[in-house]
Motif scaffolding. Structure first.
Motif, short mmCIF file in Angstrom:
data_model
loop_
_atom_site.label_atom_id
_atom_site.label_comp_id
_atom_site.label_asym_id
_atom_site.label_seq_id
_atom_site.Cartn_x
_atom_site.Cartn_y
_atom_site.Cartn_z
N SER A 1 0.83 -1.19 0.00
CA SER A 1 0.00 0.00 0.00
C SER A 1 0.87 1.25 0.00
O SER A 1 1.97 1.24 0.56
CB SER A 1 -0.92 0.02 1.22
N MET B 1 0.57 7.55 -10.38
CA MET B 1 1.12 6.79 -9.26
C MET B 1 1.73 5.51 -9.80
O MET B 1 1.19 4.91 -10.73
CB MET B 1 0.03 6.46 -8.23
N ARG C 1 -6.07 8.07 -12.25
CA ARG C 1 -7.51 8.25 -12.34
C ARG C 1 -7.79 9.45 -13.21
O ARG C 1 -7.50 10.59 -12.85
CB ARG C 1 -8.14 8.43 -10.96
N TRP D 1 -10.11 4.57 -14.36
CA TRP D 1 -8.76 4.19 -13.95
C TRP D 1 -7.98 3.68 -15.16
O TRP D 1 -8.44 2.84 -15.91
CB TRP D 1 -8.80 3.10 -12.88
N SER E 1 -4.24 -0.83 -7.96
CA SER E 1 -5.57 -0.25 -7.81
C SER E 1 -5.50 0.95 -6.89
O SER E 1 -4.56 1.11 -6.10
CB SER E 1 -6.54 -1.29 -7.25
N GLY E 2 -6.52 1.80 -6.98
CA GLY E 2 -6.64 2.94 -6.11
C GLY E 2 -8.00 2.93 -5.44
O GLY E 2 -8.97 2.42 -6.01
N ASP E 3 -8.07 3.44 -4.23
CA ASP E 3 -9.37 3.46 -3.55
C ASP E 3 -10.20 4.63 -4.07
O ASP E 3 -9.68 5.56 -4.69
CB ASP E 3 -9.17 3.55 -2.04
N GLY F 1 -9.23 8.17 -3.39
CA GLY F 1 -7.99 8.66 -3.99
C GLY F 1 -6.90 8.91 -2.98
O GLY F 1 -6.07 9.82 -3.14
N VAL G 1 -2.98 3.76 -2.88
CA VAL G 1 -2.73 2.93 -4.07
C VAL G 1 -2.19 1.59 -3.57
O VAL G 1 -1.25 1.55 -2.77
CB VAL G 1 -1.71 3.59 -5.01
N CYS H 1 7.17 3.15 -3.95
CA CYS H 1 6.01 3.85 -4.45
C CYS H 1 6.47 5.20 -5.00
O CYS H 1 7.37 5.82 -4.42
CB CYS H 1 5.02 4.05 -3.30
#
Length: 126
Positions: A20, A33, A52, A56, A71-73, A76, A79, A96
């Motif tokens: 994460s 990202m 995004r 996405w 993936s992203g929540d 925002g 990630v 990251c």
């Protein structure tokens, strides 16, 4: 901006881990990202990227296609990198990265990204 990465660890080949990344203090919005990794004695290499923008947009390095998912929540803020079917060659420090500039599409070049996290170790045993 110092990104906050977490979730690394030791896992057997074939196992899974979830990394994460958080941009502290703000949502990442439409920033690009990405995750990169650097194995011992190797150069840093691209793993996956996400953005995004009208939905996405994602991009993966060939060695991880079909095994990793970025993936992203919805907020925002986080990630994630879901890593499945891990192999010993996936062993590396995972970083990251974020690119806040107004750009088009995604990039697999580390020089495109301005902000980096501290790295999290992923070790896959055979």
């Amino acid at each position: 901006v110092q990104l906050q990465a977490s979730g690394g660890g030791l896992v057997q080949a074939g196992g899974s881990l979830r990394l994460s990344c958080v941009v502290p203090g703000r949502p990442f919005g439409s920033w690009r990202m990405a995750w990169f990794r650097q194995g011992s004695g190797k150069e840093r290499e691209f793993v996956a990227a996400i953005r995004r923008k009208n939905g996405w947009l994602t991009h993966y390095a060939d060695p991880v296609k079909g095994r990793f998912a970025i993936s992203g929540d919805n907020a925002g803020q986080v990630v994630n990198l879901q890593m499945n079917k891990l192999k010993p060659e996936d062993t590396a420090v995972y970083y990251c990265a974020a690119d806040p500039k107004e750009t088009v599409g995604l990039s697999d070049l580390s020089r495109s990204y301005d902000y980096w996290g501290q790295g999290t170790q992923v070790t896959v045993s055979s």
